[in-house]
Design a protein around this motif. Sequence first.
Motif, PDB file in Angstrom:
ATOM      1  N   LEU A 188      25.721-109.723 108.689  1.00 50.36           N
ATOM      2  CA  LEU A 188      26.100-108.473 108.321  1.00 50.36           C
ATOM      3  C   LEU A 188      24.961-107.527 107.820  1.00 50.36           C
ATOM      4  O   LEU A 188      23.717-108.228 107.459  1.00 50.36           O
ATOM      5  CB  LEU A 188      26.889-108.641 106.797  1.00 50.36           C
ATOM      6  N   VAL A 189      25.089-106.309 107.881  1.00 49.92           N
ATOM      7  CA  VAL A 189      24.058-105.242 107.430  1.00 49.92           C
ATOM      8  C   VAL A 189      24.688-104.203 106.323  1.00 49.92           C
ATOM      9  O   VAL A 189      25.804-103.948 106.686  1.00 49.92           O
ATOM     10  CB  VAL A 189      23.525-104.684 108.810  1.00 49.92           C
ATOM     11  N   VAL A 224      34.473-105.565 107.544  1.00 55.51           N
ATOM     12  CA  VAL A 224      33.806-104.486 106.455  1.00 55.51           C
ATOM     13  C   VAL A 224      34.251-105.299 105.019  1.00 55.51           C
ATOM     14  O   VAL A 224      35.224-105.432 104.521  1.00 55.51           O
ATOM     15  CB  VAL A 224      34.853-103.082 106.589  1.00 55.51           C
ATOM     16  N   VAL A 225      32.943-105.291 104.304  1.00 50.68           N
ATOM     17  CA  VAL A 225      32.773-106.013 102.960  1.00 50.68           C
ATOM     18  C   VAL A 225      32.585-104.893 102.084  1.00 50.68           C
ATOM     19  O   VAL A 225      31.695-104.049 102.320  1.00 50.68           O
ATOM     20  CB  VAL A 225      31.908-107.048 103.267  1.00 50.68           C
ATOM     21  N   VAL A 267      30.406-108.812  95.443  1.00 49.38           N
ATOM     22  CA  VAL A 267      31.279-108.463  96.573  1.00 49.38           C
ATOM     23  C   VAL A 267      32.693-108.544  95.931  1.00 49.38           C
ATOM     24  O   VAL A 267      33.133-109.494  95.370  1.00 49.38           O
ATOM     25  CB  VAL A 267      31.098-109.386  97.613  1.00 49.38           C
ATOM     26  N   TYR A 268      33.586-107.586  96.308  1.00 45.53           N
ATOM     27  CA  TYR A 268      35.225-107.747  95.872  1.00 45.53           C
ATOM     28  C   TYR A 268      36.036-108.100  96.975  1.00 45.53           C
ATOM     29  O   TYR A 268      37.070-108.715  97.067  1.00 45.53           O
ATOM     30  CB  TYR A 268      35.372-106.452  95.050  1.00 45.53           C
ATOM     31  N   ASP A 269      36.049-107.376  98.187  1.00 46.04           N
ATOM     32  CA  ASP A 269      37.019-107.472  99.082  1.00 46.04           C
ATOM     33  C   ASP A 269      36.602-107.260 100.464  1.00 46.04           C
ATOM     34  O   ASP A 269      35.417-106.982 100.918  1.00 46.04           O
ATOM     35  CB  ASP A 269      37.919-106.288  98.865  1.00 46.04           C
ATOM     36  N   VAL A 270      37.242-107.834 101.690  1.00 48.93           N
ATOM     37  CA  VAL A 270      36.883-107.795 103.078  1.00 48.93           C
ATOM     38  C   VAL A 270      38.219-107.346 103.822  1.00 48.93           C
ATOM     39  O   VAL A 270      39.269-107.642 103.559  1.00 48.93           O
ATOM     40  CB  VAL A 270      36.260-108.880 103.385  1.00 48.93           C
ATOM     41  N   LEU A 321      29.046-103.544 103.749  1.00 43.22           N
ATOM     42  CA  LEU A 321      28.606-104.356 104.633  1.00 43.22           C
ATOM     43  C   LEU A 321      29.366-104.620 105.898  1.00 43.22           C
ATOM     44  O   LEU A 321      30.626-104.520 105.817  1.00 43.22           O
ATOM     45  CB  LEU A 321      28.346-105.713 104.153  1.00 43.22           C
ATOM     46  N   THR A 322      28.958-104.601 106.996  1.00 48.87           N
ATOM     47  CA  THR A 322      29.635-104.876 108.395  1.00 48.87           C
ATOM     48  C   THR A 322      28.656-105.399 109.230  1.00 48.87           C
ATOM     49  O   THR A 322      27.156-105.582 109.119  1.00 48.87           O
ATOM     50  CB  THR A 322      30.330-103.731 108.806  1.00 48.87           C
ATOM     51  N   THR A 323      29.317-105.881 110.531  1.00 49.31           N
ATOM     52  CA  THR A 323      28.343-106.239 111.605  1.00 49.31           C
ATOM     53  C   THR A 323      27.663-105.280 112.317  1.00 49.31           C
ATOM     54  O   THR A 323      28.290-104.042 112.245  1.00 49.31           O
ATOM     55  CB  THR A 323      29.002-107.387 112.477  1.00 49.31           C
TER      56      THR A 323
END
Length: 240
Positions: free
Chosen positions: A197-198, A169-170, A158-161, A186-188
Amino acid sequence: MVHWDGTTWTEIPSPAEIGAFDDVVVDARGTVWVTGWARIGSAEPAVVYQYADGAWTEHADGLEGAINGNSLTVLAPDDAWLALNPGLAHFDGTSWTVMEEFPADGSQILTGLAAVDATDVWAAGIEIAGPGPARPVAWHYDGSAWSRVPTPKVSAQVYDVTIVDGRPVVVGEGFDGDWASTPLVLTTEAGTGRPGLVQVAGPTTQAVVLTSVDADAGRLWVGGGDIDVFTGFAAYAELP
């Protein structure tokens, strides 16, 4: 560091002769903050500098022994969060305090921070547990405490959100069984009330790594590239 005035770039003299910055943010007052690492004497600690009125101010108290500043979010002059390598620290306007909720053994490395306000802050990164692959990790702050948020059990970096309509939003890269990379988003889940998160579909592209994400003017932007052939990539999606 360099500054864009709408026409040209101007280089701003660095506050450190040796080092590297990993994140730059502009607070509500227009003050610039940067974080990363710098050579100070014989050490190379995490650093945070503030740039205003043509001068740099270092905020180092409490970061002694910290390795690197990965990501920074500034809510107010006395309310900022810093993702370290490893750990998480809070700035009260004078000094940094490392949060005890986060492992200090290097098993979790936070690489992204984003905030709606002082009562809604998200942190994302990776967890390295034993000999297995790195997996996404996420935390949420409600104004009083940090809580770990469930994430998919996938091999990923993972790098940013960022935050879109109150939802994180990841972005990063996922790995298949042969260690080939694919874009990771990934997000909710909207409307479910579940905090986890999915994984959702990313951009259809030859780019395999998404290293940055941001939202503005009704669009969600991602940037990255294909590290095998060293090509850059940027794309956006229209937001509802």
